[in-house]
Write an enzyme that holds these catalytic residues in place. Structure first.
Site, short mmCIF file in Angstrom:
data_model
loop_
_atom_site.label_atom_id
_atom_site.label_comp_id
_atom_site.label_asym_id
_atom_site.label_seq_id
_atom_site.Cartn_x
_atom_site.Cartn_y
_atom_site.Cartn_z
NE ARG A 61 -2.56 0.52 3.58
CZ ARG A 61 -1.87 0.85 4.68
NH1 ARG A 61 -1.26 2.03 4.73
NH2 ARG A 61 -1.75 0.02 5.70
CE1 TYR A 114 -16.88 11.25 -12.62
CE2 TYR A 114 -18.29 11.17 -14.58
CZ TYR A 114 -17.78 10.56 -13.44
OH TYR A 114 -18.16 9.29 -13.11
CG ASP A 191 -10.13 16.09 -14.50
OD1 ASP A 191 -11.06 15.58 -13.84
OD2 ASP A 191 -9.49 15.46 -15.37
CE LYS A 216 -13.38 8.05 -17.92
NZ LYS A 216 -13.08 7.94 -16.50
C1 LIG Z 1 -16.57 7.93 -16.36
C2 LIG Z 1 -16.51 9.17 -16.85
N1 LIG Z 1 -15.71 10.10 -16.35
C3 LIG Z 1 -14.77 9.88 -15.30
C4 LIG Z 1 -14.00 11.12 -14.95
C5 LIG Z 1 -13.40 11.22 -13.67
C6 LIG Z 1 -13.51 10.10 -12.63
O1 LIG Z 1 -12.60 9.09 -12.98
P1 LIG Z 1 -12.85 7.55 -12.56
O2 LIG Z 1 -11.54 6.86 -12.94
O3 LIG Z 1 -14.02 7.07 -13.39
O4 LIG Z 1 -13.13 7.53 -11.08
C7 LIG Z 1 -12.66 12.36 -13.37
N2 LIG Z 1 -12.53 13.39 -14.25
C8 LIG Z 1 -13.12 13.33 -15.47
C9 LIG Z 1 -12.97 14.49 -16.41
C10 LIG Z 1 -13.87 12.19 -15.86
O5 LIG Z 1 -14.44 12.16 -17.08
C11 LIG Z 1 -17.31 9.61 -18.02
O6 LIG Z 1 -17.39 10.86 -18.20
O7 LIG Z 1 -17.81 8.75 -18.77
#
Ligand SMILES: C=C(NCc1c(COP(=O)(O)O)cnc(C)c1O)C(=O)O
Length: 429
Positions: A61, A114, A191, A216
């Site tokens: 961890r 988001y 972000d 992503k």
């Molecule tokens: C799952 C999606 N977004 C996750 C996302 C997140 C969150 O990430 P996660 O790895 O899904 O927890 C943070 N910032 C942005 C700009 C994002 O688009 C979506 O828009 O389909």
């Protein structure tokens, strides 16, 4: 050189190009086996040769070879980066950054974020730590309006650009300059999920923190949920504070996921070029269609902030875009600017549903940034957690479709969108 606390990247990394860094930094051959590709180190604990006498790893961890290697790569490819910390998801990265602000802090956030980020700010951090968040149209707000949104306890400015899902553009350099001149000197966070480190370098534009949902584009194959934050060298103290929270909260990625993400990031530069070129072609096809009310793709010459998009490009993306413009000229109608498009289909929910269930290659699904093309309806899916009144104000209507354009063959994707538009239009015939 690696230390357990923070991972400052090797100096030479800054001399190599983006793709070279992505492939080589953090992926040095194993010193003991000479393996070119690192092993997956699943062990949760490490033998100590005396109390506290170990080789830099005590417990998975707190750090493990695969996470350390990935963090070195991430710090090397996010231009201006020195420290990178990986987390179990983009959302847990968001949570950790906001937790670091402490009680009763104030955050100014771009108004279109988001849905999960909005949800954490307004329904979790607000209740758990008294976080106050002011959502501001940072795209259009004047300097005085931005400054007026700051309070004595404003600790952070939260920027997404392009925003998810309406692709609003925020001038990072402008907001960073305003924030750093304000009495409360709030940190500026970007972000950078939608553009990835290939198209945009927020730290070079003045940001203090970059976050990514690595789920992503960075991992890029829709098989890992992960997040990360990257800091510049002058934020060593903040890196230590966030490293403490990374370990204490324990929302860390698995060694296997780190190994997968390190494999994915090696082709990020190639994929982002293909995503961008494909997205430009699909955006042009949408623009020409009589069944589309509006196309939102900042790479299009016709986009009102196309100049800001160009000015905000990273140095490596600028080189790619300039070559693209030289090769294609005005006929291209713009330049590659990441793989995300939003558009408003003529009609309403019925036409949108028909389009989304008629595509053959664009899969109706949440998420984005993978090699396969995806399509979704933010109002009911990724941004369903945003109250209807807020969604309406942001233009997230039932006919707004978001596309994550993949790296399939351009002609196939254009044809798929065109046939699905015809299918949707047939509803009103
Ligand atoms: C799952 C999606 N977004 C996750 C996302 C997140 C969150 O990430 P996660 O790895 O899904 O927890 C943070 N910032 C942005 C700009 C994002 O688009 C979506 O828009 O389909």
């Amino acid at each position: 050189s690696h230390t357990n606390g923070t991972h400052a990247i090797k100096e030479h990394a800054s001399l190599d190009g983006f793709g070279t860094r992505a492939i080589h930094v953090g992926s040095e051959p194993d010193p003991s086996t000479s393996a070119v590709i690192p092993a997956i180190s699943l062990s949760t604990t490490y033998k100590q040769h005396g109390v506290g006498n170990h080789k830099g790893f005590e417990y998975s961890r707190s750090g493990n070879p695969n996470r350390n290697a990935l963090e070195a790569t991430l710090a090397a490819i996010e231009s201006g980066g020195a420290y990178a910390l990986a987390f179990a998801s983009g959302s847990s990265t968001t949570a950790t950054v906001l937790q670091a602000l402490g009680p009763d802090a104030h955050v100014v956030s771009v108004n279109d974020v988001y849905g999960g980020t909005f949800r954490y700010m307004t329904r979790v951090a607000a209740e758990n730590q008294g976080l106050q968040t002011t959502f501001v149209d940072l795209e259009n707000a004047s300097d005085s309006e931005v400054l007026a949104s700051f309070r004595p306890n404003t600790k952070l400015i939260w920027i997404e650009t392009p925003t998810n899902p309406t692709l609003r553009l925020v001038d990072i350099a402008r907001i960073a300059s305003l924030a750093h001149s304000a009495p409360s000197k709030p940190l500026v966070l970007v972000d950078n999920t939608f553009l990835s480190p290939f198209y945009q370098s927020p730290l070079v534009l003045g940001a203090d923190i970059v976050v990514h949902s690595l789920t992503k584009y960075v991992n890029g194959h829709s098989d890992v949920v992960m997040g990360a934050l990257i800091l510049p060298a002058h934020h060593a103290a903040l890196a230590e504070k966030l490293r403490f929270l990374q370990n204490a909260v324990g929302s860390v990625p698995s060694a296997y996921d780190c190994w997968l993400a390190q494999r994915g990031v090696k082709t990020l530069h190639l994929r982002m070029k293909a995503h961008g070129a494909n997205a430009l072609a699909v955006a042009r096809a949408l623009q020409k269609s009589p069944h589309v009310e509006e196309v939102i793709y900042p790479g299009l010459t016709s986009h009102p902030r196309n100049d800001l998009a160009y000015r905000s490009l990273s140095s490596h993306a600028r080189a790619y875009v300039d070559r693209f413009l030289k090769d294609h000229g005005d006929a291209a109608g713009g330049f590659p600017y990441g793989g995300m498009i939003s558009f408003r289909i003529r009609g309403g929910a019925a036409e949108a549903e028909k389009f989304l269930t008629s595509t053959r290659l664009f899969t109706l699904a949440e998420s984005l940034g993978g090699v396969e093309s995806l399509a979704e309806l933010p109002a009911q899916m990724t941004h369903g957690s945003i109250p209807p009144a807020e969604r309406a104000l942001l233009g997230i209507g039932d006919n707004l479709i978001r596309l994550s354009v993949g790296v399939e063959e351009e002609e196939d994707l254009v044809a798929d969108v065109e046939q699905a538009l015809e299918a949707a239009a047939s509803l009103s015939r």
